[in-house]
Enzyme design. Sequence first.
Site, PDB file in Angstrom:
ATOM      1  N   GLU A   1       5.242   0.223 -19.603  1.00 27.24           N
ATOM      2  CA  GLU A   1       5.025   0.368 -20.828  1.00 27.24           C
ATOM      3  C   GLU A   1       4.746  -0.700 -22.105  1.00 27.24           C
ATOM      4  O   GLU A   1       4.540  -1.115 -22.109  1.00 27.24           O
ATOM      5  CB  GLU A   1       6.866  -0.486 -21.927  1.00 27.24           C
ATOM      6  CG  GLU A   1       7.960   1.069 -21.846  1.00 27.24           C
ATOM      7  CD  GLU A   1       9.583   0.662 -21.946  1.00 27.24           C
ATOM      8  OE1 GLU A   1       9.681  -0.444 -22.063  1.00 27.24           O
ATOM      9  OE2 GLU A   1      10.264   1.324 -22.186  1.00 27.24           O
TER      10      GLU A   1
ATOM     11  N   TYR B   1       6.409  -1.078 -13.248  1.00 27.32           N
ATOM     12  CA  TYR B   1       6.338  -0.417 -14.929  1.00 27.32           C
ATOM     13  C   TYR B   1       5.348  -0.620 -15.642  1.00 27.32           C
ATOM     14  O   TYR B   1       4.744  -1.466 -15.410  1.00 27.32           O
ATOM     15  CB  TYR B   1       7.702  -0.960 -15.927  1.00 27.32           C
ATOM     16  CG  TYR B   1       8.810   0.323 -16.335  1.00 27.32           C
ATOM     17  CD1 TYR B   1       8.451   0.692 -16.517  1.00 27.32           C
ATOM     18  CD2 TYR B   1      10.141   0.064 -15.348  1.00 27.32           C
ATOM     19  CE1 TYR B   1       9.595   1.678 -17.078  1.00 27.32           C
ATOM     20  CE2 TYR B   1      11.130   1.198 -15.002  1.00 27.32           C
ATOM     21  CZ  TYR B   1      11.461   2.063 -16.494  1.00 27.32           C
ATOM     22  OH  TYR B   1      11.705   2.700 -16.307  1.00 27.32           O
TER      23      TYR B   1
ATOM     24  N   THR C   1      -1.681  20.349 -19.808  1.00 30.19           N
ATOM     25  CA  THR C   1      -0.193  20.271 -17.950  1.00 30.19           C
ATOM     26  C   THR C   1      -2.327  19.737 -17.040  1.00 30.19           C
ATOM     27  O   THR C   1      -2.511  20.165 -17.918  1.00 30.19           O
ATOM     28  CB  THR C   1       0.194  21.392 -17.635  1.00 30.19           C
ATOM     29  OG1 THR C   1      -0.684  22.220 -17.614  1.00 30.19           O
ATOM     30  CG2 THR C   1       1.603  21.237 -17.949  1.00 30.19           C
TER      31      THR C   1
ATOM     32  N   LYS D   1      -1.958  22.791 -13.406  1.00 33.70           N
ATOM     33  CA  LYS D   1      -2.521  24.090 -13.507  1.00 33.70           C
ATOM     34  C   LYS D   1      -4.265  24.118 -12.409  1.00 33.70           C
ATOM     35  O   LYS D   1      -3.895  23.942 -11.665  1.00 33.70           O
ATOM     36  CB  LYS D   1      -1.844  25.348 -14.511  1.00 33.70           C
ATOM     37  CG  LYS D   1      -0.461  24.929 -14.725  1.00 33.70           C
ATOM     38  CD  LYS D   1      -0.071  25.714 -16.177  1.00 33.70           C
ATOM     39  CE  LYS D   1       0.869  25.798 -15.859  1.00 33.70           C
ATOM     40  NZ  LYS D   1       1.671  25.007 -17.273  1.00 33.70           N
TER      41      LYS D   1
ATOM     42  N   ARG E   1       1.335  16.941 -10.899  1.00 36.73           N
ATOM     43  CA  ARG E   1       2.368  17.090 -12.666  1.00 36.73           C
ATOM     44  C   ARG E   1       2.831  16.350 -13.239  1.00 36.73           C
ATOM     45  O   ARG E   1       2.308  15.268 -12.738  1.00 36.73           O
ATOM     46  CB  ARG E   1       4.096  17.559 -12.233  1.00 36.73           C
ATOM     47  CG  ARG E   1       4.507  18.530 -10.906  1.00 36.73           C
ATOM     48  CD  ARG E   1       3.973  20.062 -11.733  1.00 36.73           C
ATOM     49  NE  ARG E   1       4.719  20.041 -12.354  1.00 36.73           N
ATOM     50  CZ  ARG E   1       5.897  21.420 -12.594  1.00 36.73           C
ATOM     51  NH1 ARG E   1       6.385  21.388 -12.080  1.00 36.73           N
ATOM     52  NH2 ARG E   1       6.166  21.565 -14.077  1.00 36.73           N
TER      53      ARG E   1
ATOM     54  N   ASP F   1      -2.822  24.341 -27.279  1.00 39.44           N
ATOM     55  CA  ASP F   1      -2.555  23.812 -25.467  1.00 39.44           C
ATOM     56  C   ASP F   1      -3.514  24.346 -24.199  1.00 39.44           C
ATOM     57  O   ASP F   1      -3.233  25.453 -24.691  1.00 39.44           O
ATOM     58  CB  ASP F   1      -0.854  24.869 -25.823  1.00 39.44           C
ATOM     59  CG  ASP F   1      -0.747  24.567 -24.985  1.00 39.44           C
ATOM     60  OD1 ASP F   1      -1.113  23.710 -23.431  1.00 39.44           O
ATOM     61  OD2 ASP F   1       1.320  24.596 -24.815  1.00 39.44           O
TER      62      ASP F   1
HETATM   63  N1  DSN Z   1       5.788  27.452 -16.820  1.00 36.06           N
HETATM   64  C1  DSN Z   1       4.846  27.228 -17.156  1.00 36.06           C
HETATM   65  C2  DSN Z   1       4.210  28.699 -17.067  1.00 36.06           C
HETATM   66  O1  DSN Z   1       4.593  29.098 -15.401  1.00 36.06           O
HETATM   67  O2  DSN Z   1       3.287  29.084 -17.712  1.00 36.06           O
HETATM   68  C3  DSN Z   1       4.581  26.997 -18.822  1.00 36.06           C
HETATM   69  O3  DSN Z   1       5.500  25.871 -19.097  1.00 36.06           O
END
Ligand code: DSN
Length: 412
Positions: free
Chosen positions: A50, A48, A220, A223, A229, A194
């Site tokens: 925090e 942990y 994120t 990708k 993730r 974003d």
């Molecule tokens: N789920 C993502 C995507 O496939 O673009 C976006 O949140």
Amino acid sequence: MLEYDSEVRAIIDAEWERQSSVLRMIPSENIVSDDVLEALGSCFVNKYAEGYPSKRYYQGQENNDALERLACARACALFGAEHANVQSYSGSPANMAAYMALCEPGDRTVGLGLNSGGHLTHGWKVNFSGQLYEPHQIEVDRETERLDYDEVAKLCLEIRPKVLFIGTTSYSRAFDFARLREIADACGAYLVTDIAHVAGLVAAGAYPNPVPYADIVTMTVHKTLRGPRGGMILCKAAHAKALDRAVFPGIQGGPHMNQIAALAVALGEAARPEFKAYGHQIVKNAQHLAAALTARGLRIVSGGTDCHLMVVDLRAKSIDGKTAATALERAGIVCNFNAIPYDPNPPRHPSGIRLGTPSLTTRGFKEAEMERVADWIVGVLDAPDDEEKIARTASEIREFLKAYPYHHRAGA
Ligand code: DSN
């Protein structure tokens, strides 16, 4: 591994088999390196943390602090940012933190509409961003299917939002971030971008970097950036305190330190020259695929792509997106159905599919392979009920993929 749990072992093995034997073309998916996987499964999963480095609420933090500082330093160096927060569990909480750092409930926002390629968290009515704030949505131009910056400027001057929130899940064109900054300044708004989808392309120099222009940049990391993730946020130093406070304690408790370990590895990989080549190849592959599909009679929304993804308008083939996506899946091509701008069809059966090249590029696909992919896709779309042909395509793809390994070492 998993010696005593044969039930879970069998499901993981089946998923490995599925992933490795199909063309994975969902643009938000990729294949992490063995090193990222190892860090994700490391002993940090037990700890942990925090708080933030040197300001934690538990003891035993020397390694957590070193790890989080390293991840933040790598993030700032890679994107040229003044401040990084690497604790966000994923993209939606990262976006929530950006709103919370800059807005009060009820404030007006302007964001890109869902059917124009934006995300739920950019002000969609059933999402927190559409319920806690007062969202106004921009749509792409009907003719060009691209953002019309004059229209954005007009809307922003009329609405005077607190935040202009620009990002994508299916918009395939490069944004003019300098122009967006000008628009935000003209109406006194903060600019949030974003870059969840294109983060890896930005890191590779294959897509414009919004960091010099935006107050806050969210993403994120799983990708195109090819990390675990998770989410990450970059901002100007002036917003650092408010942003960190929004993430913790505003939204979440303890960060997932194993995720941060894996992110640090991915950021290290993304700084290597091989990753630059990888990012550029993703875009070349997407552009080649878009041209190959166009040559075979399909229409690509906006006429092409500047990134890793495209939305294909299927109306010329008289098939809806859902029917197409399920037939393609049976043929070993996994994508998702997607609305096109101003889609005349309902969201569960929209007119398009969304295709992306990040994971195929990780496996070593180049332009020549994209020609094969285009043939397979169009073959299925032309005969979505021909189960014999579909089964033949699936086995051809399975055979073809044997020459393209499903795992890779750092940076490869
Ligand atoms: N789920 C993502 C995507 O496939 O673009 C976006 O949140």
